[in-house]
Design a protein around this motif. Structure first.
Motif, PDB file in Angstrom:
ATOM      1  N   ALA A   1      33.890  15.392  57.865  1.00 26.64           N
ATOM      2  CA  ALA A   1      34.846  16.045  56.971  1.00 26.64           C
ATOM      3  C   ALA A   1      35.973  15.076  56.629  1.00 26.64           C
ATOM      4  O   ALA A   1      36.445  14.339  57.502  1.00 26.64           O
ATOM      5  CB  ALA A   1      35.393  17.300  57.624  1.00 26.64           C
ATOM      6  N   PRO A   2      36.436  15.058  55.360  1.00 24.22           N
ATOM      7  CA  PRO A   2      37.522  14.150  54.984  1.00 24.22           C
ATOM      8  C   PRO A   2      38.844  14.583  55.620  1.00 24.22           C
ATOM      9  O   PRO A   2      39.081  15.763  55.864  1.00 24.22           O
ATOM     10  CB  PRO A   2      37.573  14.282  53.464  1.00 24.22           C
ATOM     11  CG  PRO A   2      37.026  15.642  53.179  1.00 24.22           C
ATOM     12  CD  PRO A   2      35.972  15.871  54.224  1.00 24.22           C
ATOM     13  N   THR A   3      39.695  13.585  55.871  1.00 19.48           N
ATOM     14  CA  THR A   3      41.022  13.864  56.425  1.00 19.48           C
ATOM     15  C   THR A   3      41.955  14.315  55.311  1.00 19.48           C
ATOM     16  O   THR A   3      41.650  14.166  54.124  1.00 19.48           O
ATOM     17  CB  THR A   3      41.587  12.608  57.100  1.00 19.48           C
ATOM     18  OG1 THR A   3      41.779  11.595  56.088  1.00 19.48           O
ATOM     19  CG2 THR A   3      40.614  12.080  58.152  1.00 19.48           C
ATOM     20  N   ASP A   4      43.101  14.875  55.701  1.00 15.36           N
ATOM     21  CA  ASP A   4      44.089  15.305  54.709  1.00 15.36           C
ATOM     22  C   ASP A   4      44.577  14.121  53.882  1.00 15.36           C
ATOM     23  O   ASP A   4      44.820  14.250  52.668  1.00 15.36           O
ATOM     24  CB  ASP A   4      45.270  15.974  55.416  1.00 15.36           C
ATOM     25  CG  ASP A   4      44.878  17.314  56.032  1.00 15.36           C
ATOM     26  OD1 ASP A   4      43.838  17.856  55.601  1.00 15.36           O
ATOM     27  OD2 ASP A   4      45.598  17.787  56.924  1.00 15.36           O
ATOM     28  N   GLU A   5      44.726  12.956  54.518  1.00 17.72           N
ATOM     29  CA  GLU A   5      45.181  11.771  53.798  1.00 17.72           C
ATOM     30  C   GLU A   5      44.150  11.336  52.745  1.00 17.72           C
ATOM     31  O   GLU A   5      44.515  10.960  51.638  1.00 17.72           O
ATOM     32  CB  GLU A   5      45.417  10.639  54.794  1.00 17.72           C
ATOM     33  CG  GLU A   5      45.947   9.343  54.122  1.00 17.72           C
ATOM     34  CD  GLU A   5      46.174   8.237  55.135  1.00 17.72           C
ATOM     35  OE1 GLU A   5      46.538   7.130  54.682  1.00 17.72           O
ATOM     36  OE2 GLU A   5      45.968   8.471  56.344  1.00 17.72           O
ATOM     37  N   GLN A   6      42.881  11.424  53.088  1.00 15.51           N
ATOM     38  CA  GLN A   6      41.839  11.060  52.135  1.00 15.51           C
ATOM     39  C   GLN A   6      41.775  12.039  50.959  1.00 15.51           C
ATOM     40  O   GLN A   6      41.637  11.641  49.794  1.00 15.51           O
ATOM     41  CB  GLN A   6      40.482  11.020  52.845  1.00 15.51           C
ATOM     42  CG  GLN A   6      40.330   9.847  53.820  1.00 15.51           C
ATOM     43  CD  GLN A   6      39.025   9.931  54.610  1.00 15.51           C
ATOM     44  OE1 GLN A   6      38.538  11.041  54.892  1.00 15.51           O
ATOM     45  NE2 GLN A   6      38.500   8.767  55.002  1.00 15.51           N
ATOM     46  N   LEU A   7      41.940  13.315  51.265  1.00 22.47           N
ATOM     47  CA  LEU A   7      41.943  14.316  50.200  1.00 22.47           C
ATOM     48  C   LEU A   7      43.136  14.116  49.269  1.00 22.47           C
ATOM     49  O   LEU A   7      43.008  14.257  48.039  1.00 22.47           O
ATOM     50  CB  LEU A   7      41.956  15.730  50.789  1.00 22.47           C
ATOM     51  CG  LEU A   7      40.680  16.156  51.519  1.00 22.47           C
ATOM     52  CD1 LEU A   7      40.890  17.520  52.187  1.00 22.47           C
ATOM     53  CD2 LEU A   7      39.501  16.227  50.529  1.00 22.47           C
ATOM     54  N   HIS A   8      44.281  13.833  49.847  1.00 23.35           N
ATOM     55  CA  HIS A   8      45.490  13.614  49.049  1.00 23.35           C
ATOM     56  C   HIS A   8      45.319  12.382  48.157  1.00 23.35           C
ATOM     57  O   HIS A   8      45.688  12.382  46.986  1.00 23.35           O
ATOM     58  CB  HIS A   8      46.700  13.456  49.980  1.00 23.35           C
ATOM     59  CG  HIS A   8      47.981  13.202  49.216  1.00 23.35           C
ATOM     60  ND1 HIS A   8      48.630  14.175  48.518  1.00 23.35           N
ATOM     61  CD2 HIS A   8      48.719  12.065  49.062  1.00 23.35           C
ATOM     62  CE1 HIS A   8      49.704  13.669  47.952  1.00 23.35           C
ATOM     63  NE2 HIS A   8      49.779  12.369  48.279  1.00 23.35           N
ATOM     64  N   HIS A   9      44.730  11.325  48.709  1.00 25.50           N
ATOM     65  CA  HIS A   9      44.514  10.104  47.955  1.00 25.50           C
ATOM     66  C   HIS A   9      43.524  10.345  46.800  1.00 25.50           C
ATOM     67  O   HIS A   9      43.677   9.852  45.684  1.00 25.50           O
ATOM     68  CB  HIS A   9      44.000   8.996  48.864  1.00 25.50           C
ATOM     69  CG  HIS A   9      43.711   7.704  48.167  1.00 25.50           C
ATOM     70  ND1 HIS A   9      44.709   6.866  47.697  1.00 25.50           N
ATOM     71  CD2 HIS A   9      42.535   7.104  47.818  1.00 25.50           C
ATOM     72  CE1 HIS A   9      44.158   5.837  47.093  1.00 25.50           C
ATOM     73  NE2 HIS A   9      42.829   5.945  47.181  1.00 25.50           N
ATOM     74  N   TYR A  10      42.497  11.161  47.071  1.00 26.77           N
ATOM     75  CA  TYR A  10      41.496  11.456  46.076  1.00 26.77           C
ATOM     76  C   TYR A  10      42.105  12.250  44.916  1.00 26.77           C
ATOM     77  O   TYR A  10      41.843  12.003  43.761  1.00 26.77           O
ATOM     78  CB  TYR A  10      40.319  12.215  46.707  1.00 26.77           C
ATOM     79  CG  TYR A  10      39.262  12.606  45.701  1.00 26.77           C
ATOM     80  CD1 TYR A  10      38.367  11.658  45.196  1.00 26.77           C
ATOM     81  CD2 TYR A  10      39.180  13.916  45.246  1.00 26.77           C
ATOM     82  CE1 TYR A  10      37.391  12.028  44.290  1.00 26.77           C
ATOM     83  CE2 TYR A  10      38.218  14.291  44.322  1.00 26.77           C
ATOM     84  CZ  TYR A  10      37.319  13.354  43.837  1.00 26.77           C
ATOM     85  OH  TYR A  10      36.371  13.711  42.936  1.00 26.77           O
TER      86      TYR A  10
END
Length: 221
Positions: free
Chosen positions: A212-221
């Motif tokens: 599962a993606p991290t919150d930081e990765q989702l925010h960056h995306y």
């Protein structure tokens, strides 16, 4: 005649080339006469093109054909429902076409083009609207049609003469125009060029998520 010129000048490469030549002729021969006489002619003249005049009746007659056609294309029941801006645009285009038509006639006069009366007679006799049920020319049909559309026989003969001159001049110029080799090569390459495209389909359901993606990765995306 307007419809004939429009198809000739728009629907073929040769016609477009001829239109350019006519435009150059207009600039070189007639534009000075048009603007120098604008507003100085008689009250019965809208534009003076050389020795030829465009009268309010000429413009009204052309508009009586173009406005209903434009209304029909726009899905309107009557030309009176056309917006004022559209009417003005059509009027400008119709006047422009009339100027070009008169320039073509002047060019024909300069070239010494003359239409024999027998040729005009054959053209009129060949018009289907003047034929009876047996397919033969009928003088009564001619008179009835002319009365309905509101033109005289003299005006009809003039229109046929001018149409023959326009066709002879423009078709002759169009037949003599040749497109540049570079343009023909590009057109041929565009029509004849073939490309092969490979497509790979990846169904979304076939993919697996490693983590599962991290919150930081989702925010960056």
């Amino acid at each position: 005649m307007i419809t004939t010129l429009r198809h000739l000048l728009v629907d073929s490469w040769a016609g477009r080339a001829a239109a350019i030549l006519i435009f150059l002729a207009f600039i070189g021969w007639g534009v000075g006469d048009v603007y120098s006489n604008m507003g100085t002619s008689s009250s019965n003249t809208i534009v003076q093109v050389g020795s030829r005049s465009i009268t309010p009746d000429d413009l009204a007659r052309a508009l009586s054909t173009q406005l209903p056609a434009a209304a029909q294309q726009m899905g309107l029941a009557d030309a009176s429902h056309l917006p004022d801006g559209t009417k003005q645009q059509i009027a400008r285009q119709v006047l422009h076409n009339l100027v070009i038509q008169n320039e073509v006639q002047l060019a024909g006069e300069r070239a010494g083009m003359n239409v024999p009366g027998e040729l005009i007679r054959k053209e009129i006799f060949a018009i289907p609207a003047f034929h009876n049920a047996a397919g033969q020319f009928d003088r009564a049909m001619l008179n009835d049609r002319l009365t309905r559309i509101g033109i005289t026989e003299k005006r009809l003969i003039q229109m046929i003469r001018e149409d023959i001159i326009s066709r002879g001049l423009l078709q002759g110029m169009g037949a003599s125009v040749q497109a540049p080799t570079s343009l023909m090569d590009r057109l041929f390459a565009f029509d004849a060029d073939r490309r092969v495209l490979d497509v790979l389909r990846l169904p979304f359901t076939a993919g697996t998520v490693a983590a599962a993606p991290t919150d930081e990765q989702l925010h960056h995306y």
